[in-house]
Design a protein around this motif. Structure first.
Motif, mmCIF file in Angstrom:
data_model
loop_
_atom_site.group_PDB
_atom_site.id
_atom_site.type_symbol
_atom_site.label_atom_id
_atom_site.label_comp_id
_atom_site.label_asym_id
_atom_site.label_seq_id
_atom_site.Cartn_x
_atom_site.Cartn_y
_atom_site.Cartn_z
ATOM 1 N N LEU A 1 -28.411 23.938 12.604
ATOM 2 C CA LEU A 1 -29.800 23.521 12.787
ATOM 3 C C LEU A 1 -30.371 22.878 11.531
ATOM 4 N N HIS A 2 -29.883 23.289 10.370
ATOM 5 C CA HIS A 2 -30.410 22.754 9.119
ATOM 6 C C HIS A 2 -29.744 21.443 8.704
ATOM 7 N N GLN A 3 -28.773 20.981 9.505
ATOM 8 C CA GLN A 3 -28.078 19.766 9.134
ATOM 9 C C GLN A 3 -29.035 18.579 9.048
ATOM 10 N N SER A 4 -30.083 18.592 9.910
ATOM 11 C CA SER A 4 -31.052 17.492 9.867
ATOM 12 C C SER A 4 -31.760 17.458 8.523
ATOM 13 N N VAL A 5 -32.011 18.635 7.940
ATOM 14 C CA VAL A 5 -32.661 18.686 6.639
ATOM 15 C C VAL A 5 -31.688 18.277 5.542
ATOM 16 N N LEU A 6 -30.427 18.705 5.686
ATOM 17 C CA LEU A 6 -29.443 18.373 4.664
ATOM 18 C C LEU A 6 -29.175 16.873 4.617
ATOM 19 N N ASP A 7 -29.393 16.195 5.757
ATOM 20 C CA ASP A 7 -29.225 14.743 5.787
ATOM 21 C C ASP A 7 -30.419 14.027 5.174
ATOM 22 N N ALA A 8 -31.501 14.744 4.927
ATOM 23 C CA ALA A 8 -32.707 14.156 4.364
ATOM 24 C C ALA A 8 -32.693 14.330 2.845
ATOM 25 N N PRO A 9 -33.587 13.625 2.139
ATOM 26 C CA PRO A 9 -33.608 13.722 0.676
ATOM 27 C C PRO A 9 -34.326 14.956 0.150
ATOM 28 N N TYR A 10 -34.643 15.926 1.029
ATOM 29 C CA TYR A 10 -35.392 17.110 0.603
ATOM 30 C C TYR A 10 -34.629 18.376 0.966
ATOM 31 N N SER A 11 -34.743 19.374 0.106
ATOM 32 C CA SER A 11 -34.076 20.660 0.335
ATOM 33 C C SER A 11 -34.834 21.452 1.387
ATOM 34 N N VAL B 1 -24.247 49.114 11.479
ATOM 35 C CA VAL B 1 -24.246 48.243 10.297
ATOM 36 C C VAL B 1 -23.249 47.103 10.485
ATOM 37 N N ALA B 2 -22.070 47.428 10.984
ATOM 38 C CA ALA B 2 -21.048 46.408 11.196
ATOM 39 C C ALA B 2 -21.493 45.373 12.224
ATOM 40 N N GLU B 3 -22.169 45.829 13.287
ATOM 41 C CA GLU B 3 -22.649 44.911 14.325
ATOM 42 C C GLU B 3 -23.709 43.965 13.765
ATOM 43 N N VAL B 4 -24.623 44.510 12.953
ATOM 44 C CA VAL B 4 -25.666 43.665 12.365
ATOM 45 C C VAL B 4 -25.047 42.630 11.437
ATOM 46 N N ARG B 5 -24.065 43.043 10.637
ATOM 47 C CA ARG B 5 -23.429 42.101 9.713
ATOM 48 C C ARG B 5 -22.665 41.023 10.477
ATOM 49 N N ALA B 6 -22.037 41.404 11.586
ATOM 50 C CA ALA B 6 -21.320 40.418 12.394
ATOM 51 C C ALA B 6 -22.296 39.405 12.992
ATOM 52 N N PHE B 7 -23.439 39.900 13.450
ATOM 53 C CA PHE B 7 -24.462 38.986 13.980
ATOM 54 C C PHE B 7 -24.971 38.056 12.888
ATOM 55 N N ASN B 8 -25.169 38.593 11.692
ATOM 56 C CA ASN B 8 -25.652 37.765 10.577
ATOM 57 C C ASN B 8 -24.681 36.627 10.276
ATOM 58 N N ARG B 9 -23.386 36.937 10.310
ATOM 59 C CA ARG B 9 -22.391 35.894 10.050
ATOM 60 C C ARG B 9 -22.432 34.817 11.127
ATOM 61 N N PHE B 10 -22.557 35.259 12.380
ATOM 62 C CA PHE B 10 -22.648 34.301 13.484
ATOM 63 C C PHE B 10 -23.896 33.439 13.362
ATOM 64 N N TYR B 11 -25.035 34.086 13.105
ATOM 65 C CA TYR B 11 -26.296 33.343 13.093
ATOM 66 C C TYR B 11 -26.385 32.424 11.874
ATOM 67 N N THR B 12 -25.743 32.795 10.773
ATOM 68 C CA THR B 12 -25.711 31.911 9.614
ATOM 69 C C THR B 12 -25.056 30.586 9.978
ATOM 70 N N GLY B 13 -24.014 30.660 10.810
ATOM 71 C CA GLY B 13 -23.378 29.432 11.275
ATOM 72 C C GLY B 13 -24.294 28.597 12.136
#
Length: 299
Positions: free
Chosen positions: A22-32, A5-17
């Motif tokens: 990767l989503h920065q291109s969308v955040l720079d656009a006028p759409y969510s 469980v701890a390993e999965v949560r650690a991976f989730n935190r890493f991958y969220t970053g």
């Protein structure tokens, strides 16, 4: 379990970053992100009913209606009543909508290219295969995946020794003596190899090695099937049986009249494959914690 469980949560935190980058291109656009996902689904099809789109993405009806209203104002979509049921609304992207999505999609793809740019080809293959494993294990469907059977290439024989040593140590507790045995078999295969009477096969699934088998000369009349292995993550796909079939086909074409193999009684999956392929148990010898077996069949 708690360590996992701890390993999965650690991976989730890493991958969220990573996802945030990767989503920065969308955040720079006028759409969510959600709005871009709606554009993506509409781009995949010529027309979609609003209800179908809502169910697919799990969106609130009011939220989706406001979103589509904004798209319509921006000239990205057109909405009309279904010809078969006036209660249903059909949405389609306009040319401007498709162009807008294409620009957003290309921007996102360029960011992924930048992410992978500093990654070696081998590590890219590992990365994609690992992503596939996550999808397979946690996804709703675990259907059979396509695979490729090919001759060995440089680096494959070292992998054969490594995977035999590691897997059989993990699954049966066999030590380095077994790994050394496999290394000797591989060395004998390379030494004085006759491609007309000996061959090997490597299986790839999603670009990663997933199994192997070899057909070697025992004597002029008899071939020997050796080093059959299938990775645990791809067992149940029929790979083992397919490898044995390939070995039998080659042995027959090479002029052998009989084929034998050596195995151990604890390898139940392999024994089922051999029996299905027409092999019969002809010899037993008691070992330490297992029984060594010789199986054979005519060709």
């Amino acid at each position: 379990m708690e360590n996992h469980v701890a390993e999965v949560r650690a991976f989730n935190r890493f991958y969220t970053g990573v996802i945030g980058v990767l989503h920065q291109s969308v955040l720079d656009a006028p759409y969510s992100l959600t709005e871009v996902r709606v554009l993506f689904e509409l781009d995949r099809q010529d027309r979609m009913e609003a209800g179908e789109l809502r169910r697919l993405l799990g969106l609130d009806a009011g939220y989706l209606s406001r979103m589509l209203g904004r798209f319509e104002t921006d000239g990205l979509v057109v909405r009309e009543r279904s010809a078969s049921d006036a209660r249903r609304q059909v949405i389609a992207l306009t040319e401007a909508g498709r162009a807008t999505f294409a620009a957003l999609d290309e921007h996102a793809a360029e960011q992924v290219r930048g992410l992978l740019d500093g990654v070696t080809e081998e590590d890219r293959r590992r990365l994609i295969a690992s992503m596939g494993t996550i999808q397979e294990v946690l996804g709703e469907s675990r259907g059979a995946r396509p695979y490729v059977i090919r001759p060995p290439r440089p680096g494959d024989l070292g992998w054969v020794v490594y995977r035999h040593g590691l897997l059989y140590s993990q699954e049966y507790g066999w030590g380095m003596e077994f790994e050394a045995l496999v290394a000797g078999i591989v060395a004998d295969y390379v030494d004085g190899h006759d491609p007309l009477r000996e061959a090997g096969w490597i299986v790839e699934v999603d670009g990663e090695r997933a199994g192997c088998v070899f057909c070697v000369r025992k004597d002029d009349e008899t071939a020997q099937l050796r080093m059959l292995l299938v990775e645990p993550s791809t067992r149940g796909m029929g790979i083992g049986g397919r490898l044995v079939e390939e070995c039998l086909r080659f042995a027959g074409a090479a002029g052998y009249r009989r084929i034998v193999l050596w195995t151990r009684d604890v390898l139940l999956g392999a024994r089922r494959i051999y029996r299905t392929a027409g092999f019969e148990l002809i010899e037993k010898k008691e070992g330490e914690g297992f029984t060594e077996e010789v199986w054979a069949r005519d060709l």
